[in-house]
Motif scaffolding. Structure first.
Motif, mmCIF file in Angstrom:
data_model
loop_
_atom_site.group_PDB
_atom_site.id
_atom_site.type_symbol
_atom_site.label_atom_id
_atom_site.label_comp_id
_atom_site.label_asym_id
_atom_site.label_seq_id
_atom_site.Cartn_x
_atom_site.Cartn_y
_atom_site.Cartn_z
ATOM 1 N N ILE A 1 -8.971 -0.021 -9.009
ATOM 2 C CA ILE A 1 -9.621 0.710 -7.932
ATOM 3 C C ILE A 1 -8.771 0.622 -6.670
ATOM 4 O O ILE A 1 -8.004 -0.327 -6.491
ATOM 5 N N PRO A 2 -8.874 1.606 -5.789
ATOM 6 C CA PRO A 2 -8.068 1.609 -4.567
ATOM 7 C C PRO A 2 -8.356 0.394 -3.672
ATOM 8 O O PRO A 2 -9.463 -0.126 -3.646
ATOM 9 N N SER A 3 -7.328 0.004 -2.923
ATOM 10 C CA SER A 3 -7.449 -1.133 -2.005
ATOM 11 C C SER A 3 -8.332 -0.771 -0.806
ATOM 12 O O SER A 3 -8.616 0.407 -0.557
ATOM 13 N N ARG A 4 -8.711 -1.766 -0.076
ATOM 14 C CA ARG A 4 -9.510 -1.553 1.141
ATOM 15 C C ARG A 4 -8.734 -0.675 2.123
ATOM 16 O O ARG A 4 -9.283 0.246 2.718
ATOM 17 N N ARG A 5 -7.438 -0.927 2.290
ATOM 18 C CA ARG A 5 -6.603 -0.144 3.214
ATOM 19 C C ARG A 5 -6.555 1.318 2.776
ATOM 20 O O ARG A 5 -6.666 2.229 3.594
ATOM 21 N N HIS A 6 -6.392 1.539 1.492
ATOM 22 C CA HIS A 6 -6.403 2.890 0.928
ATOM 23 C C HIS A 6 -7.703 3.590 1.300
ATOM 24 O O HIS A 6 -7.698 4.739 1.767
ATOM 25 N N GLN A 7 -8.813 2.900 1.123
ATOM 26 C CA GLN A 7 -10.121 3.474 1.412
ATOM 27 C C GLN A 7 -10.304 3.755 2.908
ATOM 28 O O GLN A 7 -10.919 4.748 3.282
ATOM 29 N N GLN A 8 -9.769 2.881 3.766
ATOM 30 C CA GLN A 8 -9.866 3.100 5.213
ATOM 31 C C GLN A 8 -9.126 4.383 5.615
ATOM 32 O O GLN A 8 -9.650 5.197 6.379
ATOM 33 N N VAL A 9 -7.911 4.530 5.109
ATOM 34 C CA VAL A 9 -7.117 5.714 5.433
ATOM 35 C C VAL A 9 -7.797 6.964 4.871
ATOM 36 O O VAL A 9 -7.890 7.992 5.551
ATOM 37 N N LEU A 10 -8.310 6.888 3.651
ATOM 38 C CA LEU A 10 -9.036 8.013 3.055
ATOM 39 C C LEU A 10 -10.249 8.383 3.901
ATOM 40 O O LEU A 10 -10.501 9.566 4.157
ATOM 41 N N TRP B 1 0.515 16.559 0.885
ATOM 42 C CA TRP B 1 0.832 15.395 1.712
ATOM 43 C C TRP B 1 0.819 14.147 0.840
ATOM 44 O O TRP B 1 -0.097 13.959 0.022
ATOM 45 N N ILE B 2 1.809 13.309 1.046
ATOM 46 C CA ILE B 2 1.846 11.992 0.411
ATOM 47 C C ILE B 2 1.721 10.979 1.545
ATOM 48 O O ILE B 2 2.586 10.905 2.429
ATOM 49 N N VAL B 3 0.637 10.230 1.519
ATOM 50 C CA VAL B 3 0.328 9.282 2.590
ATOM 51 C C VAL B 3 0.624 7.867 2.110
ATOM 52 O O VAL B 3 0.163 7.462 1.044
ATOM 53 N N ASP B 4 1.383 7.150 2.915
ATOM 54 C CA ASP B 4 1.740 5.765 2.602
ATOM 55 C C ASP B 4 0.987 4.844 3.568
ATOM 56 O O ASP B 4 1.356 4.730 4.733
ATOM 57 N N PRO B 5 -0.090 4.193 3.097
ATOM 58 C CA PRO B 5 -0.907 3.358 3.983
ATOM 59 C C PRO B 5 -0.244 2.021 4.340
ATOM 60 O O PRO B 5 -0.668 1.373 5.295
ATOM 61 N N ILE B 6 0.783 1.632 3.610
ATOM 62 C CA ILE B 6 1.492 0.383 3.918
ATOM 63 C C ILE B 6 2.458 0.616 5.080
ATOM 64 O O ILE B 6 2.517 -0.171 6.024
ATOM 65 N N ASN B 7 3.212 1.716 5.010
ATOM 66 C CA ASN B 7 4.205 2.031 6.042
ATOM 67 C C ASN B 7 3.672 2.983 7.111
ATOM 68 O O ASN B 7 4.431 3.442 7.962
ATOM 69 N N ASN B 8 2.374 3.302 7.040
ATOM 70 C CA ASN B 8 1.730 4.172 8.034
ATOM 71 C C ASN B 8 2.500 5.476 8.221
ATOM 72 O O ASN B 8 2.873 5.835 9.345
ATOM 73 N N SER B 9 2.705 6.191 7.115
ATOM 74 C CA SER B 9 3.464 7.438 7.198
ATOM 75 C C SER B 9 2.840 8.539 6.351
ATOM 76 O O SER B 9 2.091 8.273 5.410
ATOM 77 N N VAL B 10 3.185 9.774 6.726
ATOM 78 C CA VAL B 10 2.746 10.963 6.002
ATOM 79 C C VAL B 10 3.983 11.807 5.738
ATOM 80 O O VAL B 10 4.732 12.140 6.660
#
Length: 189
Positions: free
Chosen positions: A37-46, A141-150
Motif C-alpha cells: 500500500i502507498p506510504s503516508r507521504r504518498h497519500q499526503q501528496v495525493l 505527470w510523474i510526481v516524486d514525493p521524496i524529491n518534491n518534484s513534478v
C-alpha cells in the motif's frame, strides 16, 4: 477467486473475477501487482493534488478521480474479453463524460498523474509512460514525493514531449487548464 497463473495474456473480463482486495493492474495482458500500500507521504501528496484539482474543477466539465479507479485503455469498441489494459492511476482527470461508466473510465483520460513509490518507479516511468502515450493521454505527470518534484509530459503529434521538472519552489500551469496555477510548495508541504 485467486489469480490463476496459467494464462499468458489476461483481459478485463478476467480482472473482474479476481479478489477485490488485491490491487492489480493489467498492461498488455500482463499482471502488475500494486502492493504494498502507498506510504503516508504518498497519500499526503495525493490528498493535496486531489483537493487542488477538485476545487478548481468544481465549476468545470471535467472530473478528477483517484485510485482505486479503473481506467480501461485502448478499449474503444471492445468487449471486456478484448481489453488488455486496466490501470489505476493515482489521479485521472476526465473531461469526456461519455468515457465514464459505473466501472470507471473506458478510454484515455485527458490527464493522468502517477505518484512514484520505490516499487513503482520502473512501471510509472517506462511501461505506463509508453501505454499512456499510445492510448492518447494528453498530459502525464510523474510526481516524486521524496524529491518534491513534478515531471511533465505533453502529447504532441502522438508522442510525449518532455516539458521539464518542477520543484517545491515552483508554481506551475496545467496545460489542460491554462488558468489553473498549482503552487508546488503547498502540494509538498
Amino acid at each position: 477467486m485467486a489469480i490463476p497463473n496459467e494464462k499468458e495474456k489476461y483481459s478485463y473480463a478476467d480482472y473482474l473475477t479476481w479478489n477485490e482486495g488485491e490491487r492489480l493492474e493489467l498492461i498488455d495482458g500482463k499482471i502488475f501487482n500494486m502492493s504494498p500500500i502507498p506510504s503516508r507521504r504518498h497519500q499526503q501528496v495525493l490528498r493535496e493534488l486531489s483537493t487542488a484539482f477538485s476545487v478548481f474543477l468544481r465549476e468545470k466539465d471535467c472530473e478528477v478521480f483517484f485510485a482505486p479507479f479503473d481506467v480501461r485503455l485502448l478499449a474503444d469498441n471492445k468487449r471486456d474479453d478484448d481489453i488488455n489494459n486496466v490501470v489505476q492511476p493515482d489521479l485521472s482527470i476526465v473531461c469526456d463524460k461519455e468515457k465514464l461508466d459505473d466501472k470507471g473510465c473506458k478510454g484515455a483520460p485527458d490527464m493522468i498523474i502517477e505518484i512514484l513509490s520505490p516499487s513503482s518507479v520502473k512501471l510509472d516511468r517506462w511501461k505506463k509512460y509508453q501505454l499512456y502515450e499510445k492510448a492518447g493521454v494528453h498530459e502525464y505527470w510523474i510526481v516524486d514525493p521524496i524529491n518534491n518534484s513534478v515531471e511533465i509530459h505533453l502529447l504532441i503529434d502522438a508522442q510525449y514531449k518532455f516539458q521539464g521538472v518542477f520543484t517545491k519552489d515552483d508554481t506551475i500551469s496545467v496545460n489542460l487548464f491554462p488558468d489553473f496555477k498549482l503552487d508546488l510548495n503547498r502540494i509538498f508541504a
